[in-house]
Design an enzyme around this catalytic site. Structure first.
Site, short mmCIF file in Angstrom:
data_model
loop_
_atom_site.label_atom_id
_atom_site.label_comp_id
_atom_site.label_asym_id
_atom_site.label_seq_id
_atom_site.Cartn_x
_atom_site.Cartn_y
_atom_site.Cartn_z
N ALA A 25 -7.29 -1.39 7.63
CA ALA A 25 -7.30 -0.61 8.87
C ALA A 25 -7.88 0.78 8.68
O ALA A 25 -7.92 1.31 7.57
CB ALA A 25 -5.88 -0.51 9.42
N ASP A 177 6.53 -3.25 1.83
CA ASP A 177 5.70 -2.31 1.07
C ASP A 177 6.41 -0.96 0.97
O ASP A 177 5.85 0.08 1.34
CB ASP A 177 4.33 -2.15 1.74
CG ASP A 177 3.35 -1.36 0.89
OD1 ASP A 177 3.54 -1.30 -0.35
OD2 ASP A 177 2.39 -0.79 1.46
#
Length: 271
Positions: A25, A177
């Site tokens: 992204a 994450d």
């Protein structure tokens, strides 16, 4: 002749400032305008808010149909995880807009610094600097103590981290994450005051499994070890606060965390 209509989301992206880019992204700082019509007057009263845009751009190596499907699914999934966290009282950025078709998620801009920066973990990587104003960070001199500016100690930050992760796990959300780069500390002068905020839920998913929650903690433990020297006492503070918030659930997660650590060591030995 057919007229091409440009998506309002793409128009917003074009007028935004790109601040970082990762493999999945591009991250932008944008100004979101709203023009509510007041009942007592005809003209609109425009309000502007700074937001963060996360644009999952098209991948040329993927088939267009598959790429579109995956992009929509991942944007919607991240938005759902944030909404569930918000409803469960977890400190995460508020959602400002979702355009799954264009692959764009707009979230609240966090006025603060990453925990990685505050703990002296060094500069952020491009993929990790989503909610950080890195230009401001670069201007700070090495002798400046950011913890003093925020009025916090290492122990208090660890306590906040453990508490927020526990609240997230109680809602059965697995971050996927957990690193100190994906945690922000709101500045005390911000409207919401001092607050630890979990960010970047791009890999998040829902699970009730003890194994998944233990792995989430193990990922953070490894991140501490690789990013912050002599981090064992720090992570112990995270687990202490996590245990207090989780209550009876901690026992099974603790045992599974020990199992995950053992598997991790074995993999490291094998190479």
């Amino acid at each position: 002749m057919a007229t091409t209509v440009t998506s309002p989301t793409l128009v917003l992206l074009d007028s935004s400032e790109k601040i970082s880019q990762g493999a999945e992204a591009k991250i932008y700082r944008a100004q979101l305008h709203s023009s509510p019509i007041h009942a007592d007057r005809k003209e609109p009263s425009e309000k502007t808010e700074t937001i963060l845009l996360k644009h999952r751009f098209h991948k040329q190596y993927r088939h267009p149909t598959l790429d579109t499907s995956l992009t929509k699914s991942r944007v919607a999934g991240e938005a759902r995880a944030l909404i569930k966290c918000i409803r469960s009282g977890v400190n995460v950025p508020g959602i400002r807009m979702v355009d799954a078709t264009e692959g764009v998620l707009g979230i609240e801009w966090i006025d603060g610094k990453s925990v990685r920066f505050l703990l002296g973990g060094g500069a952020e990587g491009e993929e990790e600097a989503e909610d950080d104003d890195s230009d401001v960070e670069d201007e700070m001199m090495p002798e400046d103590d950011p913890l003093e500016e925020y009025g916090v100690t290492h122990d208090s930050i660890m306590s906040m981290i453990g508490t927020e992760i526990a609240k997230m796990h109680q809602a059965d959300i697995i971050h996927g994450d957990l690193t100190t780069s994906n945690m922000m500390l709101r500045h005390p002068s911000s409207p919401k005051g001092l607050q630890l905020v979990l960010i970047d839920f791009g890999l998040a998913y829902t699970s009730t499994l003890v194994e998944d929650k233990a792995v989430d903690l193990y990922v953070l433990e490894r991140a501490f070890a690789s990013t912050h020297p002599q981090s064992e006492p720090l992570f112990a503070g995270v687990l202490k606060a996590y245990e207090k918030k989780m209550g009876k659930e901690w026992s099974s997660i603790s045992r599974r965390l020990d199992d995950v650590r053992l598997r991790g060591r074995k993999r490291s030995m094998v190479g």
